[in-house]
Design a protein around this motif. Structure first.
Motif, PDB file in Angstrom:
ATOM      1  N   ASN A   1       0.853  -1.180   0.000  1.00  0.00           N
ATOM      2  CA  ASN A   1       0.000   0.000   0.000  1.00  0.00           C
ATOM      3  C   ASN A   1       0.894   1.237   0.000  1.00  0.00           C
ATOM      4  O   ASN A   1       1.447   1.619   1.032  1.00  0.00           O
TER       5      ASN A   1
ATOM      6  N   ARG B   1       0.601   4.111   2.534  1.00  0.00           N
ATOM      7  CA  ARG B   1       1.061   3.938   3.913  1.00  0.00           C
ATOM      8  C   ARG B   1       2.566   3.666   4.007  1.00  0.00           C
ATOM      9  O   ARG B   1       3.158   3.840   5.065  1.00  0.00           O
TER      10      ARG B   1
ATOM     11  N   LEU C   1       5.305 -15.088   8.321  1.00  0.00           N
ATOM     12  CA  LEU C   1       4.338 -14.411   7.461  1.00  0.00           C
ATOM     13  C   LEU C   1       3.374 -15.432   6.859  1.00  0.00           C
ATOM     14  O   LEU C   1       3.684 -16.616   6.773  1.00  0.00           O
ATOM     15  N   ARG C   2       2.227 -14.960   6.440  1.00  0.00           N
ATOM     16  CA  ARG C   2       1.161 -15.868   5.982  1.00  0.00           C
ATOM     17  C   ARG C   2       1.567 -16.695   4.767  1.00  0.00           C
ATOM     18  O   ARG C   2       2.281 -16.238   3.883  1.00  0.00           O
TER      19      ARG C   2
ATOM     20  N   LYS D   1      -0.270  -8.487   3.008  1.00  0.00           N
ATOM     21  CA  LYS D   1      -0.971  -7.849   4.118  1.00  0.00           C
ATOM     22  C   LYS D   1      -0.310  -8.195   5.457  1.00  0.00           C
ATOM     23  O   LYS D   1      -0.194  -7.339   6.344  1.00  0.00           O
ATOM     24  N   SER D   2       0.152  -9.438   5.603  1.00  0.00           N
ATOM     25  CA  SER D   2       0.785  -9.818   6.863  1.00  0.00           C
ATOM     26  C   SER D   2       2.126  -9.103   7.039  1.00  0.00           C
ATOM     27  O   SER D   2       2.514  -8.764   8.158  1.00  0.00           O
TER      28      SER D   2
ATOM     29  N   GLU E   1       2.728  -6.047   5.824  1.00  0.00           N
ATOM     30  CA  GLU E   1       2.330  -4.683   6.190  1.00  0.00           C
ATOM     31  C   GLU E   1       1.973  -4.605   7.674  1.00  0.00           C
ATOM     32  O   GLU E   1       2.399  -3.663   8.374  1.00  0.00           O
ATOM     33  N   ASP E   2       1.202  -5.562   8.152  1.00  0.00           N
ATOM     34  CA  ASP E   2       0.794  -5.564   9.565  1.00  0.00           C
ATOM     35  C   ASP E   2       2.008  -5.665  10.481  1.00  0.00           C
ATOM     36  O   ASP E   2       2.077  -4.987  11.513  1.00  0.00           O
ATOM     37  N   PHE E   3       2.956  -6.509  10.108  1.00  0.00           N
ATOM     38  CA  PHE E   3       4.178  -6.650  10.901  1.00  0.00           C
ATOM     39  C   PHE E   3       4.952  -5.332  10.957  1.00  0.00           C
ATOM     40  O   PHE E   3       5.389  -4.890  12.035  1.00  0.00           O
TER      41      PHE E   3
ATOM     42  N   LEU F   1       3.951  -2.208  10.464  1.00  0.00           N
ATOM     43  CA  LEU F   1       3.250  -1.187  11.249  1.00  0.00           C
ATOM     44  C   LEU F   1       3.389  -1.440  12.747  1.00  0.00           C
ATOM     45  O   LEU F   1       3.602  -0.502  13.526  1.00  0.00           O
ATOM     46  N   LYS F   2       3.324  -2.693  13.137  1.00  0.00           N
ATOM     47  CA  LYS F   2       3.406  -3.034  14.559  1.00  0.00           C
ATOM     48  C   LYS F   2       4.803  -2.775  15.130  1.00  0.00           C
ATOM     49  O   LYS F   2       4.945  -2.163  16.196  1.00  0.00           O
TER      50      LYS F   2
ATOM     51  N   LYS G   1       5.530   0.937  15.412  1.00  0.00           N
ATOM     52  CA  LYS G   1       4.763   1.501  16.519  1.00  0.00           C
ATOM     53  C   LYS G   1       5.379   1.115  17.855  1.00  0.00           C
ATOM     54  O   LYS G   1       5.552   1.961  18.751  1.00  0.00           O
TER      55      LYS G   1
END
Length: 337
Positions: free
Chosen positions: A1, A4, A115-116, A321-322, A324-326, A328-329, A332
């Motif tokens: 994405n 982001r 990852l997925r 997507k997995s 990206e989620d990693f 971002l986490k 953060k």
């Protein structure tokens, strides 16, 4: 994405091809033709990255030197070279949930991230239309061709007996290996090793073993097309070679190992739901390979299953997507601490 994430790429080689040109269009910033190590380090540091990801560490000396430094707050490596880096400067190992064994964490100095699925967004290879017969490539029409297209260093001596055992059962067969691109020394050493193994089994290796020259893309595809079975290397599995075999609906025989590097083909077959040719032991591996060689109906059924299910491995947005989620986490969490 890209709304982001902003992607920066650093190209450390001097060979340019179509993939290099594609990469230029993907990254927000693409750095190339920088051959001073100090200058490249300065550029990466000045870019102020949140996360630095190395596709592999261990195959390229320059990448290893870069990875030994802390150039970004969070540093990761993926499985282009499927081994832990062993470096204190690398925080995470990005792997595949399907490839990792249950106790995979113990094999890394980095924190393991599963990852997925296969963890990589694959797409179908260029669909080069090839229609040819075995005879046109110098083989008899009734010979069973076992394609063994991994780099020769992946074939470990303790498994040389596998080829002998298969030949003893199938008889009218050939094992197709690809000569090393590094020169004749490695190929000749491997040829001599197989000759010894076949001799111990009462067979002559030259009657069963064929060493092809190092192949370009088109000829590699041709041999995938005319082969009957793909034999995955045991202990260090194939990935790209397995995908190319699957593209041609070629049955893949594999035996998952204890480490992720020996489980690529296993994961690909599992993701497709084609697990008939996944062996649980060395004896099982030989049994499956022999059955595929001797039973045309079984071989055709596996090929049809692959044809109907191979689309599952392509365009898997879930692994993206997995990732990206990693990212971002961890960014953060780093800010919080």
């Amino acid at each position: 994405n890209k709304d982001r994430f902003r992607l920066y790429g650093y190209y450390t080689n001097n060979i340019k091809d179509d993939a290099t040109n594609i990469a230029k269009g993907i990254f927000y910033k693409f750095v190339e033709d920088v051959y001073s190590f100090d200058e490249l380090c300065r550029i990466i540091k000045d870019d102020g990255l949140h996360v630095l990801i190395y596709p592999e560490i261990g195959m390229d000396p320059l990448t290893l030197k870069l990875a030994s430094l802390r150039l970004a707050p969070i540093q990761c490596v993926s499985w282009g070279h499927p081994e832990t880096s062993g470096l204190e400067t690398i925080d995470y190992f990005l792997s595949s949930e399907l490839m990792e064994p249950d106790d995979g964490e113990r094999n890394y100095t980095e924190k393991l991230i599963r990852l997925r699925n296969l963890s990589v967004y694959f797409y179908p290879l260029d669909n080069i239309k090839i229609d040819l017969r075995k005879e046109s490539m110098g083989f008899k029409s009734d010979e069973i061709l076992y394609l063994c297209s991994q780099s020769l260093f992946k074939y470990l001596p303790q498994y040389d007996c596998v080829f002998v055992r298969i030949a003893q059962e199938v008889k009218n067969c050939k094992f197709l290996f690809i000569s090393s691109s590094k020169g004749s020394f490695l190929t000749n050493r491997f040829r001599k090793r197989l000759s010894t193994a076949f001799e111990k089994g009462g067979l002559i290796a030259d009657d069963y073993v064929v060493f092809l020259p190092f192949l370009d893309e088109l000829n590699f595809k041709k041999f995938n097309k005319i082969s009957d079975v793909f034999l995955d290397s045991i202990g260090w599995s194939g990935c790209n070679t397995t995908l190319e075999a699957i593209e041609c609906n070629l049955p893949v025989v594999t035996m998952p190992g204890k480490f992720m590097r020996g489980r690529h083909s296993y994961a690909i077959l599992k993701f497709m739901g084609v697990d008939d040719t996944i062996a649980e032991s060395l004896e099982d591996y030989i049994k499956i390979a022999v059955e595929l060689g001797k039973d045309r109906e079984f071989r055709d059924n596996i090929s049809k299953k692959i044809e109907l299910n191979k689309d599952k491995i392509y365009f898997d947005i879930g692994c993206v997507k997995s990732l990206e989620d990693f990212l971002l986490k961890v960014v953060k969490d780093k800010r919080v601490t």
